[in-house]
Design a protein around this motif. Structure first.
Motif, mmCIF file in Angstrom:
data_model
loop_
_atom_site.group_PDB
_atom_site.id
_atom_site.type_symbol
_atom_site.label_atom_id
_atom_site.label_comp_id
_atom_site.label_asym_id
_atom_site.label_seq_id
_atom_site.Cartn_x
_atom_site.Cartn_y
_atom_site.Cartn_z
ATOM 1 N N ALA A 207 -82.199 54.602 -70.488
ATOM 2 C CA ALA A 207 -81.071 53.784 -70.158
ATOM 3 C C ALA A 207 -80.684 53.763 -68.673
ATOM 4 N N TYR A 208 -80.803 54.943 -68.075
ATOM 5 C CA TYR A 208 -80.378 55.130 -66.784
ATOM 6 C C TYR A 208 -81.488 54.386 -65.603
ATOM 7 N N ASP A 209 -82.864 54.547 -66.289
ATOM 8 C CA ASP A 209 -83.701 53.881 -65.302
ATOM 9 C C ASP A 209 -83.491 52.149 -65.530
ATOM 10 N N GLU A 210 -83.456 51.912 -66.757
ATOM 11 C CA GLU A 210 -83.270 50.442 -66.908
ATOM 12 C C GLU A 210 -82.000 49.869 -66.167
ATOM 13 N N THR A 211 -81.109 50.574 -66.193
ATOM 14 C CA THR A 211 -79.670 49.855 -65.590
ATOM 15 C C THR A 211 -79.867 49.833 -64.079
ATOM 16 N N LEU A 212 -80.548 50.965 -63.465
ATOM 17 C CA LEU A 212 -80.619 50.795 -62.088
ATOM 18 C C LEU A 212 -81.500 49.603 -61.791
ATOM 19 N N SER A 213 -82.616 49.534 -62.377
ATOM 20 C CA SER A 213 -83.521 48.432 -62.208
ATOM 21 C C SER A 213 -82.667 46.976 -62.438
ATOM 22 N N ARG A 214 -82.139 46.872 -63.208
ATOM 23 C CA ARG A 214 -81.251 45.596 -63.748
ATOM 24 C C ARG A 214 -80.260 45.339 -62.598
ATOM 25 N N LEU A 215 -79.567 46.480 -62.138
ATOM 26 C CA LEU A 215 -78.551 46.284 -60.917
ATOM 27 C C LEU A 215 -79.216 46.146 -59.442
ATOM 28 N N SER A 216 -80.597 46.403 -59.613
ATOM 29 C CA SER A 216 -81.284 46.253 -58.221
ATOM 30 C C SER A 216 -80.623 47.580 -57.407
ATOM 31 N N LEU A 217 -80.566 48.583 -57.976
ATOM 32 C CA LEU A 217 -80.015 49.773 -57.110
ATOM 33 C C LEU A 217 -81.413 50.760 -56.978
ATOM 34 N N GLU A 218 -81.033 51.738 -55.879
ATOM 35 C CA GLU A 218 -82.046 52.314 -55.574
ATOM 36 C C GLU A 218 -82.486 53.304 -56.581
ATOM 37 N N THR A 219 -83.806 53.460 -56.698
ATOM 38 C CA THR A 219 -84.409 54.459 -57.558
ATOM 39 C C THR A 219 -85.481 55.127 -56.898
ATOM 40 N N SER A 220 -85.661 56.425 -57.035
ATOM 41 C CA SER A 220 -86.526 57.491 -56.570
ATOM 42 C C SER A 220 -86.782 58.642 -57.349
ATOM 43 N N ASP A 221 -87.794 59.393 -57.445
ATOM 44 C CA ASP A 221 -88.031 60.557 -58.295
ATOM 45 C C ASP A 221 -86.954 61.466 -57.786
ATOM 46 N N GLU A 222 -86.724 61.692 -56.582
ATOM 47 C CA GLU A 222 -85.574 62.714 -56.214
ATOM 48 C C GLU A 222 -84.372 62.646 -56.718
ATOM 49 N N LEU A 223 -84.176 61.396 -57.355
ATOM 50 C CA LEU A 223 -82.628 60.944 -57.608
ATOM 51 C C LEU A 223 -82.634 61.698 -59.121
ATOM 52 N N CYS A 224 -83.616 62.089 -59.911
ATOM 53 C CA CYS A 224 -83.620 62.326 -61.422
ATOM 54 C C CYS A 224 -84.198 63.955 -61.431
ATOM 55 N N VAL A 225 -83.400 64.761 -62.029
ATOM 56 C CA VAL A 225 -83.659 66.054 -62.110
ATOM 57 C C VAL A 225 -83.405 66.536 -63.668
ATOM 58 N N ILE A 226 -84.732 67.074 -64.231
ATOM 59 C CA ILE A 226 -84.962 67.639 -65.682
ATOM 60 C C ILE A 226 -84.330 69.048 -65.673
ATOM 61 N N ALA A 227 -83.279 69.053 -66.327
ATOM 62 C CA ALA A 227 -82.517 70.582 -66.604
ATOM 63 C C ALA A 227 -83.863 71.141 -67.593
ATOM 64 N N THR A 228 -83.927 72.570 -67.419
ATOM 65 C CA THR A 228 -84.692 73.120 -68.444
ATOM 66 C C THR A 228 -84.039 73.703 -69.675
ATOM 67 N N ALA A 229 -82.817 73.358 -69.715
ATOM 68 C CA ALA A 229 -81.828 73.860 -71.000
ATOM 69 C C ALA A 229 -80.769 72.933 -70.960
ATOM 70 N N THR A 230 -79.702 73.297 -71.760
ATOM 71 C CA THR A 230 -78.377 72.237 -71.911
ATOM 72 C C THR A 230 -77.291 73.160 -71.600
ATOM 73 N N SER A 231 -77.386 74.509 -70.908
ATOM 74 C CA SER A 231 -76.540 75.300 -70.730
ATOM 75 C C SER A 231 -75.675 74.793 -69.490
ATOM 76 N N LEU A 232 -74.489 75.437 -69.179
ATOM 77 C CA LEU A 232 -73.767 75.281 -67.976
ATOM 78 C C LEU A 232 -74.699 75.770 -66.826
ATOM 79 N N GLU A 233 -75.274 77.005 -66.931
ATOM 80 C CA GLU A 233 -76.268 77.503 -65.934
ATOM 81 C C GLU A 233 -77.373 76.485 -65.542
ATOM 82 N N ALA A 234 -77.930 75.957 -66.541
ATOM 83 C CA ALA A 234 -78.971 74.898 -66.163
ATOM 84 C C ALA A 234 -78.320 73.837 -65.517
#
Length: 351
Positions: A207-234
């Motif tokens: 949904a994040y990717d689709e919304t950026l595209s629909r609103l013609s906002l900047e997209t790049s791989d460095e804007l998205c980070v995948i956390a290794t877990a769901t904790s505060l530390e991650a």
């Protein structure tokens, strides 16, 4: 020669019922071996259909022989996550006034530990399980259901619909979060997501990717980070990676409040002002984020309601399984509304 279904197609009670020209309830009664009156001619048609389709009803027969324990299990990813405390409270609300008791376990994000918890609950002969943590793959969950385990997923669903589930509208909630940050004038919006093999996180990322595209906002791989877990530390580690990029974003949509609290922690330690330097919107609306001084903007998923509905559906499933010998409905995913809650961290007035 037997008229078998293709090897890749699972034969169900519905198939046997259609071949024999009877209801699914009648098939389950005959296969279960209970003391029900069914005409001999009907029994013969059902037996012939079972043979022709090579249907294997052993799991149903085993389920009927079990005694009802009036116990329900709940499996969560982590008892330290406030989201699951609220979800368990919802389950308890559904069981209030009933004869059911509740036991729960935590998987800590480990498929091996989750399987151990499932087996432990089965040994205690629970009547069913609400699974709010699904680190097991789809096939393993399906195997447990086919073996006669009553399962309803809560705040989780699988890539394939093999189990009943109650979830929030991840797509609508994530879309609202990104749109809100864009309305604040942000052109470079980042995203911190949980592991992508967890379906809700994957849906929020999409949904994040689709919304950026629909609103013609900047997209790049460095804007998205995948956390290794769901904790505060991650969440803190992911935030540091995002903030240390060549051109960091001015706003970030975070896939869960647990991760978002880590982002706030990293910002405080790095001297990044929220929301002046970085606007933040999370997902879940856990009670910690509502505390004065934190004021986390987020998406309300109503974990308590999810837990309550999941437990209600599980009880319905248990009742029908013990009454009819099997759950006679196709699995469904119930999607509950997800709404934006704007507070301080996105730049809105409030705590």
């Amino acid at each position: 020669m037997r008229n078998r279904f293709p090897a890749t197609q699972k034969v169900t009670i519905a198939d046997v019922a259609a071949r024999a020209g009877v209801s699914k309830g009648t098939v389950s009664k005959v296969l279960g071996g209970g003391e029900y009156y069914v005409a001999d001619e009907t029994r013969e048609r059902i037996s012939a259909a079972v043979a022709e389709l090579d249907f294997r009803p052993n799991a149903i027969a085993r389920g009927l022989k079990r005694r009802r324990s009036q116990t329900i299990g709940v499996i969560v990813a982590s008892i330290a996550n406030p989201l699951y405390a609220e979800l368990i409270s919802g389950v308890e609300e559904a069981l209030a006034g009933s004869e059911y008791t509740l036991i729960f376990g935590s998987s800590e994000g480990s498929a091996q530990k989750e399987m151990a918890v499932v087996r432990s609950m089965q040994q205690r002969q629970v009547d069913g399980i609400v699974m709010a943590s699904v680190t097991l793959d789809d096939g393993e969950v399906e195997k447990q259901i086919e073996a006669g385990l009553n399962v309803v997923l809560a705040s989780r669903n699988l890539a394939r619909v093999v189990a009943d589930a109650v979830v929030s509208d991840n797509h609508a909630g994530a879309t609202a979060a990104v749109e809100h940050l864009a309305e604040h004038g942000h052109k470079r919006i980042g995203h911190i997501s949980g592991p992508q093999d967890v379906v809700p996180f994957a849906q929020r990322r999409a949904a994040y990717d689709e919304t950026l595209s629909r609103l013609s906002l900047e997209t790049s791989d460095e804007l998205c980070v995948i956390a290794t877990a769901t904790s505060l530390e991650a969440g803190a580690d992911a935030a540091i990676r995002l903030l240390d990029s060549h051109n960091p974003p001015t706003a970030v949509f975070v896939g869960s409040d647990g991760l978002a609290l880590g982002v706030l922690d990293a910002c405080a330690k790095s001297g990044v002002r929220v929301p002046e330097d970085l606007a933040i919107v999370g997902f879940d609306n856990i009670w910690v984020g509502r505390m004065p001084g934190i004021g986390l903007s987020t998406v309300e998923t109503d974990a308590r309601r999810i837990g309550r509905r999941a437990a209600e559906r599980l009880i319905e499933r248990i009742d029908e399984t013990f009454r009819e010998g099997a759950w006679l409905h196709e699995p469904e995913v119930e999607v509950l509304p997800a709404t934006l809650v704007a507070r301080r961290t996105c730049g809105c007035p409030g705590d």
